[in-house]
Motif scaffolding. Structure first.
Motif, PDB file in Angstrom:
ATOM      1  N   ASP B 274       0.826  -1.214   0.000  1.00 50.51           N
ATOM      2  CA  ASP B 274       0.000   0.000   0.000  1.00 50.51           C
ATOM      3  C   ASP B 274       0.857   1.260   0.000  1.00 50.51           C
ATOM      4  O   ASP B 274       0.582   2.225  -0.696  1.00 50.51           O
ATOM      5  CB  ASP B 274      -0.913   0.002   1.234  1.00 50.51           C
ATOM      6  CG  ASP B 274      -2.148  -0.849   0.982  1.00 50.51           C
ATOM      7  OD1 ASP B 274      -2.415  -1.144  -0.193  1.00 50.51           O
ATOM      8  OD2 ASP B 274      -2.811  -1.221   1.957  1.00 50.51           O
ATOM      9  N   ARG B 281      -1.613   7.418  -5.881  1.00 49.82           N
ATOM     10  CA  ARG B 281      -2.820   8.048  -5.334  1.00 49.82           C
ATOM     11  C   ARG B 281      -2.710   9.566  -5.455  1.00 49.82           C
ATOM     12  O   ARG B 281      -3.645  10.254  -5.846  1.00 49.82           O
ATOM     13  CB  ARG B 281      -2.966   7.625  -3.866  1.00 49.82           C
ATOM     14  CG  ARG B 281      -4.393   7.374  -3.434  1.00 49.82           C
ATOM     15  CD  ARG B 281      -4.445   6.735  -2.057  1.00 49.82           C
ATOM     16  NE  ARG B 281      -4.425   5.294  -2.089  1.00 49.82           N
ATOM     17  CZ  ARG B 281      -3.566   4.521  -1.444  1.00 49.82           C
ATOM     18  NH1 ARG B 281      -2.619   5.051  -0.691  1.00 49.82           N
ATOM     19  NH2 ARG B 281      -3.624   3.211  -1.528  1.00 49.82           N
ATOM     20  N   GLN B 290     -10.935   9.039 -17.350  1.00 53.02           N
ATOM     21  CA  GLN B 290     -11.814   7.875 -17.526  1.00 53.02           C
ATOM     22  C   GLN B 290     -10.999   6.601 -17.717  1.00 53.02           C
ATOM     23  O   GLN B 290     -11.533   5.504 -17.637  1.00 53.02           O
ATOM     24  CB  GLN B 290     -12.740   8.106 -18.717  1.00 53.02           C
ATOM     25  CG  GLN B 290     -13.772   9.186 -18.412  1.00 53.02           C
ATOM     26  CD  GLN B 290     -14.699   9.454 -19.574  1.00 53.02           C
ATOM     27  OE1 GLN B 290     -14.726   8.705 -20.546  1.00 53.02           O
ATOM     28  NE2 GLN B 290     -15.466  10.523 -19.480  1.00 53.02           N
ATOM     29  N   ARG B 291      -9.721   6.789 -18.015  1.00 50.80           N
ATOM     30  CA  ARG B 291      -8.869   5.631 -18.270  1.00 50.80           C
ATOM     31  C   ARG B 291      -7.424   6.038 -18.012  1.00 50.80           C
ATOM     32  O   ARG B 291      -7.061   7.198 -18.242  1.00 50.80           O
ATOM     33  CB  ARG B 291      -9.046   5.224 -19.738  1.00 50.80           C
ATOM     34  CG  ARG B 291      -8.409   3.938 -20.125  1.00 50.80           C
ATOM     35  CD  ARG B 291      -8.809   3.549 -21.534  1.00 50.80           C
ATOM     36  NE  ARG B 291      -8.356   4.526 -22.530  1.00 50.80           N
ATOM     37  CZ  ARG B 291      -8.422   4.330 -23.858  1.00 50.80           C
ATOM     38  NH1 ARG B 291      -8.955   3.224 -24.339  1.00 50.80           N
ATOM     39  NH2 ARG B 291      -7.985   5.249 -24.690  1.00 50.80           N
ATOM     40  N   ARG B 300       1.220   0.030 -14.031  1.00 53.09           N
ATOM     41  CA  ARG B 300      -0.135  -0.509 -14.107  1.00 53.09           C
ATOM     42  C   ARG B 300      -0.535  -1.127 -12.761  1.00 53.09           C
ATOM     43  O   ARG B 300      -1.631  -0.881 -12.255  1.00 53.09           O
ATOM     44  CB  ARG B 300      -0.237  -1.572 -15.215  1.00 53.09           C
ATOM     45  CG  ARG B 300      -1.677  -2.061 -15.383  1.00 53.09           C
ATOM     46  CD  ARG B 300      -1.860  -2.883 -16.627  1.00 53.09           C
ATOM     47  NE  ARG B 300      -1.357  -4.250 -16.447  1.00 53.09           N
ATOM     48  CZ  ARG B 300      -1.470  -5.210 -17.363  1.00 53.09           C
ATOM     49  NH1 ARG B 300      -2.071  -4.956 -18.517  1.00 53.09           N
ATOM     50  NH2 ARG B 300      -1.000  -6.404 -17.151  1.00 53.09           N
ATOM     51  N   GLU B 304      -3.680   0.155 -10.546  1.00 53.06           N
ATOM     52  CA  GLU B 304      -4.770  -0.805 -10.303  1.00 53.06           C
ATOM     53  C   GLU B 304      -5.068  -0.925  -8.810  1.00 53.06           C
ATOM     54  O   GLU B 304      -6.197  -1.185  -8.415  1.00 53.06           O
ATOM     55  CB  GLU B 304      -4.410  -2.175 -10.886  1.00 53.06           C
ATOM     56  CG  GLU B 304      -4.660  -2.217 -12.389  1.00 53.06           C
ATOM     57  CD  GLU B 304      -4.173  -3.499 -13.055  1.00 53.06           C
ATOM     58  OE1 GLU B 304      -4.590  -3.738 -14.198  1.00 53.06           O
ATOM     59  OE2 GLU B 304      -3.372  -4.226 -12.441  1.00 53.06           O
ATOM     60  N   ARG B 305      -4.048  -0.685  -8.017  1.00 48.82           N
ATOM     61  CA  ARG B 305      -4.232  -0.784  -6.571  1.00 48.82           C
ATOM     62  C   ARG B 305      -5.031   0.397  -6.012  1.00 48.82           C
ATOM     63  O   ARG B 305      -5.693   0.275  -4.993  1.00 48.82           O
ATOM     64  CB  ARG B 305      -2.860  -0.843  -5.908  1.00 48.82           C
ATOM     65  CG  ARG B 305      -2.870  -1.013  -4.413  1.00 48.82           C
ATOM     66  CD  ARG B 305      -1.461  -1.245  -3.919  1.00 48.82           C
ATOM     67  NE  ARG B 305      -1.076  -2.624  -4.072  1.00 48.82           N
ATOM     68  CZ  ARG B 305      -1.289  -3.567  -3.147  1.00 48.82           C
ATOM     69  NH1 ARG B 305      -1.874  -3.259  -2.017  1.00 48.82           N
ATOM     70  NH2 ARG B 305      -0.905  -4.804  -3.340  1.00 48.82           N
ATOM     71  N   CYS B 307      -7.174   2.723  -7.872  1.00 44.94           N
ATOM     72  CA  CYS B 307      -8.356   3.282  -8.530  1.00 44.94           C
ATOM     73  C   CYS B 307      -9.165   2.172  -9.201  1.00 44.94           C
ATOM     74  O   CYS B 307      -8.671   1.054  -9.381  1.00 44.94           O
ATOM     75  CB  CYS B 307      -7.957   4.347  -9.549  1.00 44.94           C
ATOM     76  SG  CYS B 307      -7.028   3.703 -10.925  1.00 44.94           S
ATOM     77  N   ASP B 308     -10.397   2.491  -9.544  1.00 45.76           N
ATOM     78  CA  ASP B 308     -11.253   1.462 -10.139  1.00 45.76           C
ATOM     79  C   ASP B 308     -11.618   1.777 -11.590  1.00 45.76           C
ATOM     80  O   ASP B 308     -12.597   1.261 -12.117  1.00 45.76           O
ATOM     81  CB  ASP B 308     -12.513   1.260  -9.282  1.00 45.76           C
ATOM     82  CG  ASP B 308     -13.196   2.575  -8.967  1.00 45.76           C
ATOM     83  OD1 ASP B 308     -12.828   3.586  -9.609  1.00 45.76           O
ATOM     84  OD2 ASP B 308     -14.063   2.600  -8.093  1.00 45.76           O
ATOM     85  N   ILE B 309     -10.876   2.661 -12.222  1.00 47.01           N
ATOM     86  CA  ILE B 309     -11.077   2.891 -13.663  1.00 47.01           C
ATOM     87  C   ILE B 309     -10.116   1.985 -14.429  1.00 47.01           C
ATOM     88  O   ILE B 309      -9.137   1.497 -13.854  1.00 47.01           O
ATOM     89  CB  ILE B 309     -10.852   4.377 -14.038  1.00 47.01           C
ATOM     90  CG1 ILE B 309      -9.457   4.829 -13.612  1.00 47.01           C
ATOM     91  CG2 ILE B 309     -11.933   5.261 -13.435  1.00 47.01           C
ATOM     92  CD1 ILE B 309      -9.115   6.226 -14.080  1.00 47.01           C
ATOM     93  N   PRO B 310     -10.381   1.740 -15.717  1.00 46.85           N
ATOM     94  CA  PRO B 310      -9.475   0.851 -16.469  1.00 46.85           C
ATOM     95  C   PRO B 310      -8.040   1.377 -16.503  1.00 46.85           C
ATOM     96  O   PRO B 310      -7.832   2.580 -16.694  1.00 46.85           O
ATOM     97  CB  PRO B 310     -10.081   0.847 -17.880  1.00 46.85           C
ATOM     98  CG  PRO B 310     -11.472   1.328 -17.718  1.00 46.85           C
ATOM     99  CD  PRO B 310     -11.504   2.210 -16.528  1.00 46.85           C
TER     100      PRO B 310
END
Lengths: 518, 320
Positions: B274, B281, B290-291, B300, B304-305, B307-310
């Protein structure tokens, strides 16, 4: 004198004869180092209060000098500020043990004000976060050790910007509020410190106090432009604005006086959003004018541009061509001018900072240029601040001093709009007591260009500039180090003694930034 | 006349500009954890051992070099100190074992065919589908010996035998190369001054099929090591990319690439924690993409850790 070459890495014989400097007036550059009495007891007390203090060369080495690079000293230990509570504990303990505390933000002083000659160095950059942005009210609350650049980074994500800051990326907010801060929009918005709405201050005796024009106003007045004498600024609420790129215009003059008159004409008439003068040589003076909006730019073009007596770049190049064609013996000067133009001008037009003819991120562009083309290990920048009517005389006399001491130098001149309601802040500061409407400041910066000058040479240069200030009843931006000798001469005993009495009351052991003013 | 001395730590005037871009300074807010702090400590005689903590914390992103107004080779200063520190590292054995494993694989590699080469690095090799896509997109042969052991040695201050280095470079000399590891790319620029070298990010982003899929709502994350190693040229390159596509870039106001990771040396081979993702962050703070499109697989993982967008690798843009 024949000085034999010395192999790098070895120490050669001293080339100065034992009697060589007799008769030359000596002045101490560094204050005396604090003797360290009771240091270990102080350290133990501090650690028991939960404050982390580090010692040793890896910790203290970063603070050995300031941007000026002429004053050197090391603290006994370093505290990196993490909270107002920690700063308060430090100051309380330091009062009890009579240990000096020197506060440092960006360390961009030039007279050793941010250098600790023993005692504790309190590094405020540990407190450098943005706490809250209020985009509706256009205010930001920050920890005071934050660099203006770091603040700009976060504000820009919200399409916001600070109002005014020194043209230096590593100036800290707290340090700037403590001394004033000049930007190229100061002629319109006042000094950078004027954008402070409220502060959290830790007093020299360790109380944490919120202050503003309406709350603990007396403390607020003393801390803003107070040169760190009356407290440590730990947080600040600042006015901010919507971000806009700016359009820049440059006008070139061969006369310094004419350029200053035009600068003051623009300022008086609120004809531009930004204005300032940078000289390249005595005969090549650049008046910079810039705008935040197309409307302001159009109004300037319509109403004021024709009144300026400077030339555009092409017109000025033709003038210079004629000038040097008639003076072929000055070919070296012409060559320097050309080289300087080729080196510096592209820096202000880097394509990644230009969009549709407008400059983005002006503070980055200016600051990088300043460090790259004016910075060096010695930044010797004495200055003068005068009322508008004495400014031309001050600059011309200062320019003559520069000419005497250095082959090349730059002058940076800018106006500072004075706010009547802030007059109490201005007492015993860079703002001359009798200035009305605007004060004007000029920095005299020699180009070191890899040369090695003695500290005596630098000091004699500074004193010659500062003497002009005494003569003209001016003030100065940089108060520390060698400037201390001038404070009473400029402000008089009555005012200085009144401030000294306030200082003694606020800081009984006289521990806080004690080598700067008194 | 004496020859001009190279610009090293002795020339540091303490302007602090390197702090503004230094991820380890952002984390610690302590000048010791910055190139300036290291240089100043060296000026005061501090040894590599005394500077262990910042030397381990440095992510070698190279952001400090382009902003230094004195032109000091700060990256080289850190690398030199890391080499001094390296033998004493308590986890040196583990690093040596990993380096030996990579070296063994390289020793078994056959000589490559003629033509342009792609040096993927171990991270991309661990994703065979993505690796195949990159190969297909670039049209370059994938080098069996991609210098993974050398890249690791560079990163950790380990030793590179002259014979191994010669064998590696002999196979690459005179070719067009796309290099997945930014640190190796920087070194190859010195070792192979005549070679045509590109980072994997630049090579992929230059493909029309990928560039046209970048959108103004994308947050494009440049791999910082390769970017700062060729800063002057790549500032202009990515500026054009930004103008053409409208995407946001991980560049700060000084046009320095903000790294998404600040993984310290002792945690090099460890899974992402984390704490390692704090930087990612912060990068997203105040942004609403949006991506996210990344040049590096490590980035990557970091995004990915948090945020929840692609979050897509650049090569994945061409998937459809």
């Amino acid at each position: 004198m024949n000085i034999p070459p010395v192999e790098p890495g070895t120490v050669g014989p001293c080339p100065v004869a034992p009697d060589a400097l007799q008769g030359i007036k000596r002045q101490q550059t560094n204050p005396a180092r604090w003797n360290g009495a009771g240091w270990q007891d102080f350290v133990a007390a501090l650690r028991s209060a939960g404050v982390e203090l580090t010692e040793g060369r890896a910790a203290c080495g970063a603070y050995v000098t300031d941007a000026g690079g002429t004053a050197y000293g090391q603290p006994h230990g370093v505290v990196i500020a993490h909270s107002a509570g920690e700063v308060a504990a430090l100051l309380r303990t330091a009062q009890a043990h009579r240990v000096p505390v020197t506060v440092r933000g960006g360390g961009l002083t030039t007279e050793g004000e941010a250098v600790a000659y023993g005692g504790v160095l309190l590094d405020m950059t540990g407190m450098s976060r943005v706490l809250a942005i209020d985009a509706a009210a256009l205010t930001v609350r920050v920890e005071a050790g934050i660099y203006w650049h770091s603040l700009a980074e976060e504000l820009r994500r919200e399409k916001l910007d600070y109002l005014s800051a020194p043209l230096n990326l590593t100036s800290s907010v707290g340090g700037t509020l403590g001394v004033g801060g000049i930007d190229v929009n100061s002629a319109r918005l006042g000094c950078s410190a004027d954008q402070a709405l409220s502060l959290q201050v830790v007093t020299p005796t360790g109380e944490i106090v919120e202050c503003s024009d309406t709350e603990n106003a007396e403390l607020f007045q003393r801390v803003i432009l107070g040169y760190g004498q009356f407290g440590v600024i730990t947080e600040a609420t600042l006015r901010i604005r919507r971000y806009t790129p700016l359009s820049m215009h440059y006008y070139y003059y061969s006369s310094l006086a004419t350029a200053i008159e035009d600068l003051q004409m623009l300022d008086r008439n609120d004809a531009s959003d930004y204005s300032g003068i940078l000289t390249i040589m005595d005969c090549a003076v650049n008046l910079l004018v810039a705008f935040d909006s197309d409307e302001r730019e159009a109004a300037f073009r319509r109403d004021w541009e024709a009144r300026l007596r400077g030339h555009g770049e092409f017109g000025f190049a033709l003038c210079m061509l004629g000038h040097y064609a008639l003076r072929p013996w000055k070919a070296g000067e012409a060559l320097y001018l050309l080289k300087r133009k080729q080196a510096v001008f592209p820096e202000f037009r880097r394509p990644e900072y230009m969009r549709d003819g407008k400059m983005h991120d002006r503070s980055v562009v200016f600051s990088r240029a300043v460090w790259k083309h004016w910075g060096s290990r010695n930044m010797v920048i004495p200055d003068l601040a005068t009322p508008a009517d004495r400014f031309v005389a001050a600059v011309e006399r200062g320019n003559a001093v520069c000419r005497k001491f250095f082959p090349h130098y730059t002058l940076y001149c800018v106006g500072i709009k004075l706010r009547p309601e802030h007059r109490p802040h201005y007492e015993m500061s860079c703002v001359p007591p009798d200035a009305e409407g605007w004060a004007y400041g000029c920095e005299f910066e020699p180009m070191i260009e890899g040369e090695v000058y003695s500290r005596d040479h630098f000091q004699a240069f500074k004193n010659a500039i500062y003497d002009i200030g005494v003569d003209l009843g001016a003030s100065y931006y940089r108060f520390g180090g060698m400037m201390k000798g001038y404070i009473r001469r400029v402000f008089g005993d009555a005012l200085v003694d009144r401030h000294l009495a306030m200082k003694r009351k606020a800081d009984p052991a006289m521990i806080l930034n004690r080598d700067v003013i008194f | 006349m004496f020859a001009a001395a190279p610009l090293d730590h002795a020339c540091c005037s303490g302007c602090s500009l390197c702090r503004l871009v230094c991820p380890m300074w952002r984390q610690h807010r302590d000048p010791r954890f910055s190139p300036e702090g290291l240089a100043k400590a060296r000026q005061c005689g501090a040894t590599a051992a005394e500077l262990t903590a910042p030397l381990e914390a440095c992510s070698l992103c190279g952001a400090c070099d382009p902003v230094c107004p004195e032109g000091i080779d700060l990256y080289a200063m850190v690398m030199e100190l890391r080499r001094d520190l390296s033998p004493a590292l308590p986890y040196r054995q583990a690093l040596d074992a990993l380096q030996a494993k990579f070296a063994l694989a390289a020793a078994a590699a056959e000589a490559p065919a003629a033509g342009a080469q792609f040096l993927p690095g171990p991270a991309l090799r661990a994703h065979p589908v993505l690796l195949a896509r990159v190969k297909a997109l670039l049209g370059y042969a994938c080098a069996a010996d991609d210098g993974a052991d050398i890249a690791l040695a560079l990163e950790t201050g380990g030793e590179i035998s002259p014979a191994r280095r010669r064998r590696f470079l002999d196979r690459l000399s005179g070719r067009t190369l796309a290099v997945g590891d930014g640190l190796l790319l920087r070194q190859l620029r010195q070792w192979l001054p005549g070679a045509r070298l590109q980072s994997l990010g630049e090579a992929l982003a230059s493909l029309t099929t990928i560039r046209r899929r970048l959108a103004s709502t994308d947050f494009y994350v440049i791999e910082p090591r390769a970017y700062h190693a060729d800063y002057e040229r790549l500032v202009a390159y990515y500026d054009r990319l930004q103008v053409e596509t409208g995407c946001a870039l991980n560049l700060d106001l000084q046009r320095i690439a903000i790294p998404a990771l600040r993984q310290a040396l002792p945690r090099l081979a460890a899974p992402l924690a984390d704490a390692d993702a704090t930087q990612a962050r912060w990068m997203l703070q105040g942004r609403r993409p949006q991506r996210i499109v990344v040049e590096s697989l490590a980035d990557r993982a970091a995004f990915e850790r948090v945020c929840d967008i692609p979050v897509l690798h650049l090569a994945e843009l061409a998937q459809d």
